[in-house]
Write a protein that holds these residues in place. Structure first.
Motif, short mmCIF file in Angstrom:
data_model
loop_
_atom_site.label_atom_id
_atom_site.label_comp_id
_atom_site.label_asym_id
_atom_site.label_seq_id
_atom_site.Cartn_x
_atom_site.Cartn_y
_atom_site.Cartn_z
N GLU A 142 -12.24 -31.31 -39.11
CA GLU A 142 -12.84 -32.63 -39.09
C GLU A 142 -12.88 -33.20 -37.66
N PRO A 143 -14.03 -33.61 -37.17
CA PRO A 143 -14.08 -34.25 -35.85
C PRO A 143 -13.42 -35.62 -35.89
N SER A 150 -12.88 -39.60 -33.76
CA SER A 150 -13.28 -40.59 -32.75
C SER A 150 -12.01 -41.15 -32.11
N PHE A 174 -14.63 -34.02 -30.69
CA PHE A 174 -14.25 -35.42 -30.72
C PHE A 174 -15.16 -36.22 -29.80
N GLU A 175 -15.23 -37.50 -30.06
CA GLU A 175 -15.90 -38.43 -29.18
C GLU A 175 -14.88 -39.43 -28.65
N ASN A 205 -20.06 -36.81 -25.20
CA ASN A 205 -19.11 -37.31 -26.21
C ASN A 205 -18.34 -38.54 -25.73
N ARG A 209 -18.51 -42.63 -34.85
CA ARG A 209 -19.33 -41.73 -35.65
C ARG A 209 -18.54 -40.95 -36.70
N HIS A 210 -17.24 -40.81 -36.50
CA HIS A 210 -16.47 -39.91 -37.35
C HIS A 210 -15.54 -40.68 -38.28
N ARG A 246 -12.45 -40.07 -39.08
CA ARG A 246 -11.09 -40.16 -38.59
C ARG A 246 -11.07 -40.88 -37.24
N THR A 305 -8.11 -43.65 -41.03
CA THR A 305 -9.48 -43.31 -41.39
C THR A 305 -10.35 -44.57 -41.47
#
Length: 361
Positions: free
Chosen positions: A32-33, A35, A63-64, A89, A117-118, A120, A198
């Motif tokens: 899972e990516p 942020s 990741f970002e 990113n 965006r993610h 997590r 999350t």
């Protein structure tokens, strides 16, 4: 004394001596990516140190980095804008004005979370650095247990002087409480310098709505709300998952910092206030009783024996915690730090009771 030994025997020592957490099995652990969110207000020099270390994180899923520039008057905007040209990113969110009466940091974090965006989210502060390039990976593995909130530990850098040791002792003791309590299934707080949760958890608590007008509490009061919403909380306390910060260098700066942190405590659930207050209160009672007995006519043999047993057990627990969290302090100095800290805590409590006004930068 019995109460303090009970805390050491049930919370601190078992947490310090627990077996290491096994790495999660299967490819889904890193699938899972994430942020990474950093809120900054005039933190250009700190960002020059932090952002390269974040970009070097080893996390296969990607990741970002969402940098929230909260009304900075320095060149934070230009620096991050340059990074976005080279690293797709890295993203920038600018806050020009905070609505009247709202906590600036909570408002800024809310804007950052909205554009993340993610699912997590991983949080740290601009004046922190990750302890290793495995920080993201280790903090994210907590979600595979499963969990909605992952509590990490954030230490302060070692430096000469008694104040530095006292700051680090306070950080170790606070970490021992919120990490071991959560490990025992009684979570009550986390630190925003090393915290993950999350998007779903943020929505379940309605963000920071219940305390958006309180200056502090973007971390501990959020965890309080998450627990009330039955969100699952786990601990990730391996040294490679820590973050490291520069501690306050003057007594005045540390005093202001601790006043801000402690101000959120009155919003805790009653059970948490009793659990924490019992530990703090019995320590203060122990020292006040010792002072009274020193000037009375006690039987010195049992008094000395009891004082020695309590201090030995507590200091062994703190030393083991320091080893496990890789935040070691001189063992011989632990009894002194313990006594000074609790009287300092009493002074802070009196100060907050008499003067409740707090300021944000």
């Amino acid at each position: 004394m019995l109460v303090q030994l009970g805390y050491a025997a049930y919370y601190f020592l078992p947490f310090a001596l627990r077996p290491e957490t096994a790495p999660p099995a299967g490819p889904e652990a890193d699938a899972e990516p994430v942020s990474i969110l950093v809120c900054a207000h005039n933190e250009l020099e700190n960002l020059r140190r932090l952002l390269p270390l974040l970009l070097q994180q080893d996390y296969p899923a990607g990741f970002e980095i969402v940098l929230i520039d909260d009304r900075s008057g320095d060149d934070t905007y230009l620096y991050v804008q340059q990074l976005t040209q080279y690293y797709p990113n890295v993203r920038l969110v600018s806050v020009d004005k905070t609505p009247e009466g709202l906590s600036p940091k909570k408002y800024a974090l809310t804007l950052g979370i909205k554009v993340a965006r993610h699912p997590r989210l991983l949080f740290t502060d601009a004046d922190c650095i990750p302890a290793s390039n495995q920080w993201v990976r280790l903090m994210q593995r907590g979600f595979s247990r499963p969990a909605d909130v992952v509590l990490g530990y954030s230490a302060y850098a070692e430096a000469p002087g008694f104040l530095n040791k006292l700051v680090r002792f306070e950080t170790l003791l606070t970490g021992a409480q919120y990490l071991s309590f959560a490990w025992r299934g009684q979570p009550y707080m986390g630190v925003g310098r090393n915290l993950a949760y999350t998007q779903q958890c943020f929505r379940a608590t309605k963000g920071f709505a219940s305390h958006i007008r309180s200056l502090g509490g973007d971390d501990d009061l959020f965890v309080q709300d998450a627990v009330q919403q039955r969100q699952r909380v786990v601990v990730e306390a391996e040294p490679a998952a820590h973050t490291l910060s520069v501690p306050a260098e003057t007594w005045q700066a540390w005093w202001r910092q601790k006043r801000r942190h402690l101000s959120a405590g009155r919003h805790y659930r009653l059970a948490d206030r009793i659990r924490i207050g019992n530990f703090i209160g019995t320590n203060l009672l122990f020292y006040f009783t010792t002072l009274v007995l020193l000037f009375s006519r006690p039987d010195w043999v049992p008094l000395t024996a009891l004082w020695g047993i309590r201090t030995s057990v507590i200091c062994v627990a703190y030393a083991k915690l320091g080893q496990r969290l890789d935040d070691r302090l001189p063992v011989a100095l632990l009894p002194v730090l313990d006594a000074v800290y609790f009287f300092y805590y009493l002074a802070l409590g009196i100060s907050l009771f008499l003067y409740r006004n707090l300021r944000w930068k």
